[in-house]
Every structure is written in structure tokens, then in C-alpha cells.
Write a protein that holds these residues in place. Structure first.
Motif, short mmCIF file in Angstrom:
data_model
loop_
_atom_site.label_atom_id
_atom_site.label_comp_id
_atom_site.label_asym_id
_atom_site.label_seq_id
_atom_site.Cartn_x
_atom_site.Cartn_y
_atom_site.Cartn_z
N ASP A 1 0.85 -1.20 0.00
CA ASP A 1 0.00 0.00 0.00
C ASP A 1 0.88 1.24 0.00
N LYS A 2 0.27 2.41 0.05
CA LYS A 2 1.03 3.65 -0.07
C LYS A 2 1.94 3.92 1.13
N ASP A 3 1.70 3.20 2.23
CA ASP A 3 2.57 3.33 3.41
C ASP A 3 3.65 2.26 3.46
N GLY A 4 3.66 1.39 2.45
CA GLY A 4 4.69 0.35 2.40
C GLY A 4 4.30 -0.97 3.02
N HIS A 5 3.05 -1.10 3.48
CA HIS A 5 2.61 -2.37 4.06
C HIS A 5 2.42 -3.41 2.95
N PRO A 6 3.00 -4.59 3.08
CA PRO A 6 2.74 -5.65 2.10
C PRO A 6 1.28 -6.08 2.17
N ILE A 7 0.77 -6.62 1.08
CA ILE A 7 -0.64 -7.00 1.00
C ILE A 7 -0.76 -8.50 0.79
N SER A 8 -1.52 -9.16 1.66
CA SER A 8 -1.78 -10.58 1.48
C SER A 8 -3.25 -10.78 1.15
N TYR A 9 -3.49 -11.75 0.28
CA TYR A 9 -4.85 -12.04 -0.19
C TYR A 9 -5.24 -13.45 0.22
N GLU B 1 -1.12 -7.81 16.70
CA GLU B 1 -0.86 -6.49 16.10
C GLU B 1 -0.13 -6.54 14.76
N PHE B 2 -0.50 -7.49 13.93
CA PHE B 2 0.10 -7.56 12.60
C PHE B 2 -0.77 -6.92 11.53
N LEU B 3 -1.94 -6.46 11.92
CA LEU B 3 -2.91 -5.98 10.95
C LEU B 3 -2.92 -4.46 10.87
N ALA B 4 -2.62 -3.95 9.66
CA ALA B 4 -2.77 -2.51 9.44
C ALA B 4 -4.21 -2.22 9.02
N LYS B 5 -4.69 -3.00 8.06
CA LYS B 5 -6.08 -2.89 7.58
C LYS B 5 -6.52 -4.26 7.09
N LYS B 6 -7.84 -4.50 7.19
CA LYS B 6 -8.40 -5.74 6.64
C LYS B 6 -9.65 -5.39 5.85
N PHE B 7 -9.67 -5.86 4.60
CA PHE B 7 -10.83 -5.60 3.74
C PHE B 7 -11.49 -6.93 3.37
N LEU C 1 7.91 -10.56 4.96
CA LEU C 1 8.02 -9.35 4.15
C LEU C 1 8.15 -8.09 5.02
N LEU C 2 8.06 -8.24 6.33
CA LEU C 2 8.16 -7.11 7.26
C LEU C 2 9.59 -6.99 7.77
N ASP C 3 10.07 -5.76 7.92
CA ASP C 3 11.46 -5.59 8.39
C ASP C 3 11.55 -5.23 9.87
N PHE C 4 10.42 -4.90 10.52
CA PHE C 4 10.37 -4.51 11.93
C PHE C 4 11.23 -3.28 12.22
N GLU C 5 11.55 -2.56 11.18
CA GLU C 5 12.29 -1.29 11.33
C GLU C 5 11.44 -0.12 10.85
N THR C 6 10.86 -0.30 9.67
CA THR C 6 9.96 0.73 9.13
C THR C 6 8.53 0.22 9.02
N ILE C 7 8.39 -1.11 8.87
CA ILE C 7 7.08 -1.73 8.67
C ILE C 7 6.96 -2.97 9.56
N ASP C 8 5.86 -3.06 10.31
CA ASP C 8 5.65 -4.27 11.12
C ASP C 8 4.21 -4.77 11.04
N LEU D 1 -5.78 3.98 -1.05
CA LEU D 1 -4.78 3.45 -0.12
C LEU D 1 -3.68 2.66 -0.82
N ILE D 2 -4.00 2.09 -1.97
CA ILE D 2 -3.06 1.21 -2.68
C ILE D 2 -2.83 1.76 -4.09
N PRO D 3 -1.57 1.99 -4.49
CA PRO D 3 -1.31 2.48 -5.85
C PRO D 3 -1.86 1.52 -6.89
N ALA D 4 -2.36 2.05 -8.01
CA ALA D 4 -2.98 1.23 -9.04
C ALA D 4 -2.04 0.15 -9.56
N ASP D 5 -0.73 0.45 -9.64
CA ASP D 5 0.20 -0.55 -10.16
C ASP D 5 0.53 -1.64 -9.14
#
Length: 271
Positions: free
Chosen positions: A119-127, A204-210, A160-167, A254-258
Motif C-alpha cells: 500500500d502507499k505506506d509500504g505495508h505488504p498486501i496478502s490475499y 498487532e500484525f494488521l494494518a487494515k483488513k478488507f 516481508l516485514l522488516d520490523f524497522e519501518t514496517i511491522d 490506499l493502494i497504488p494502481a500498479d
């Protein structure tokens, strides 16, 4: 001085206070978690690729991991300790490392879980694609195998999380293709067990859930469960409509089109 990274720099004063108290108990926490191991209180443990040394716990990434347990327990160090002990014991009994190495049949599980984009904040997306396979018996007849696959998929996403900038990650649960007959007793039992595992051992691994493409007969389930969820958790969850245009209206801000597959209103040629 506390080792810092972009995530720890956001900790509040109350969080630092709780963390220092929690951290001081790591020696006994590890001893309680692994009573059969004589040197448990002095042995480093690798959790989500972060090495926690109970004798030298001052480390920014360790702070980020420990803070997850504290936040899940309202900054109560004693309750966070219990949760960490429970998680360490569960990981050993469940044999998480073995589950991650297991080869699951591609024709059964290959389409059920994907990770793609950020997403635009760098969170990886799982489906999670609940309707991707029609052979429900193959998926759920062996509940323990399904749970091993589901835990392995969660661990792959966490890698995919680095626990430095994204967790944290974004999760998209896609119900396209799910029918009334999909709700078998076996699938309900498996979903219940998986939910219990993730609530108890993946804090606390969830940023957003859709939730997308949810059939009308399932939407009532979310309203039933809503009273049992914390306000913070509910705030992270959204039930979105169906079809690329409707889904894209919610996700594209929230998520870039590409980074978003076309089936969800983006431009990416993904699964």
C-alpha cells in the motif's frame, strides 16, 4: 541509550515504561516457556527473524516485536508476558518451522493465498481467496493440514516485514465464488481454529483488513462478531462491495494502481 529505528521512535512514554518492565522479565519468561530446557533463560530465540536475547534484550527490532504483545494486552506487562509464553509454547508444539518447510499440494492450496504489492505506506498486501478452490473436501478434510498451510502462509507474509519501518500488513479477504454450500462444518471448524491461533499468537500484525465480494448471506456474520471485537480492531476492518469498480473505489486511495490487481480495480496483471 535505547537503540532506535523509525518504529520505536513512535513509541509513547507509557509504551516505553511498559516495554522496560516487560523486557526485564525475559529471562524468566523464556524459562517458563521452555521448562525442559536448562539454559532457556539465557538462550537467544528467533521469533519472526528477530533474535531475542534475554540477557541482552536492548535492540530496536526486539522492542518492536515485544511492543506487539504489550499493545495486544493494553500495555500490561504481566499479561503480555503470559501471551508471549503461550505463543512460544504454541510455536514449539505446533512445529511452526516444520510447517514452513512442508510442501503443500499445489492443486489444493495453490490458489488460496497470495501476497502481492504494497500500500502507499509500504505495508505488504496478502490475499485470502476463499472461493478459489471448489474442492472443499480436499482443503478442509484434514483440519490440521489446513492450519499448517494457513500458519505457513502467515509466516511467509510476516517475512516481508522488516520490523524497522514496517511491522504490519494489509489483508484482503476475497469471498468471490463462496456459496452457501461452502459453509461446511469442517470449514467452520477450521476457520474457528485459525482465528483462535491468529488472535492468540500473532498480535498487532494488521494494518487494515478488507472483506471483498462478500455474498449477502455472509454479511450478517460480521455484524454478529462485531460486539466481540475491540474498537481498535473494528476500526481496521471494512466490508467492501463486489466487482472491480466498487472495490477499487475503496482500495485505490490506499493502494497504488500498479500495486493492485485488475480484479480489484487496479492496473496490475497479477493472479
Amino acid at each position: 541509550m535505547e537503540p532506535q529505528n523509525p518504529l520505536t521512535e513512535k513509541f509513547t512514554e507509557a509504551e516505553w515504561k511498559a516495554l522496560k518492565e516487560f523486557r526485564s522479565t525475559l529471562h524468566e519468561t523464556f524459562k517458563e516457556a521452555f521448562p525442559e530446557q536448562d539454559d532457556a533463560g539465557s538462550t537467544a530465540y528467533n521469533l519472526w527473524r528477530v533474535t531475542i536475547n534475554p540477557l541482552k534484550p536492548k535492540d530496536a527490532r526486539v522492542s518492536v516485536v515485544l511492543m506487539k504483545f504489550l499493545r495486544a494486552r493494553n500495555l500490561n506487562p504481566a499479561e503480555a508476558k503470559d501471551m508471549l509464553i503461550s505463543t512460544l509454547r504454541w510455536r514449539k508444539s505446533f512445529k511452526v518451522d516444520e510447517a514452513m518447510k512442508e510442501k503443500f499440494p499445489e492443486d489444493v492450496f495453490g490458489q488460496l493465498g497470495r501476497t502481492y504489492g504494497k500500500d502507499k505506506d509500504g505495508h505488504p498486501i496478502s490475499y485470502n481467496l476463499y472461493g478459489a478452490s471448489k474442492d472443499l473436501d480436499a482443503i478442509f478434510s484434514d483440519t490440521q493440514r489446513f492450519l499448517r498451510w494457513r500458519v505457513a502462509f502467515m509466516e511467509e507474509s510476516i517475512a516481508l516485514l522488516d520490523f524497522e519501518t514496517i511491522d504490519q500488513m494489509v489483508q484482503i479477504h476475497d469471498y468471490e465464488g463462496v456459496t452457501m454450500s461452502s459453509r461446511t462444518q469442517a470449514s467452520k471448524n477450521a476457520a474457528s481454529e485459525a482465528s483462535s491461533i491468529f488472535q492468540g499468537h500473532y498480535p498487532e500484525f494488521l494494518a487494515k483488513k478488507f472483506f471483498v465480494n462478500v455474498p449477502s448471506f455472509l454479511t450478517w456474520i460480521f455484524w454478529i462478531f462485531k460486539p466481540f471485537l475491540s474498537a481498535a480492531t473494528v476500526a481496521k476492518m471494512s466490508v467492501v462491495g463486489s466487482g472491480p469498480k466498487v472495490i477499487g473505489t475503496t482500495l485505490l486511495p490506499l493502494i497504488p494502481a500498479d500495486q493492485l490487481p485488475k480484479r480489484y480495480g487496479g492496473d496490475a496483471d497479477a493472479f
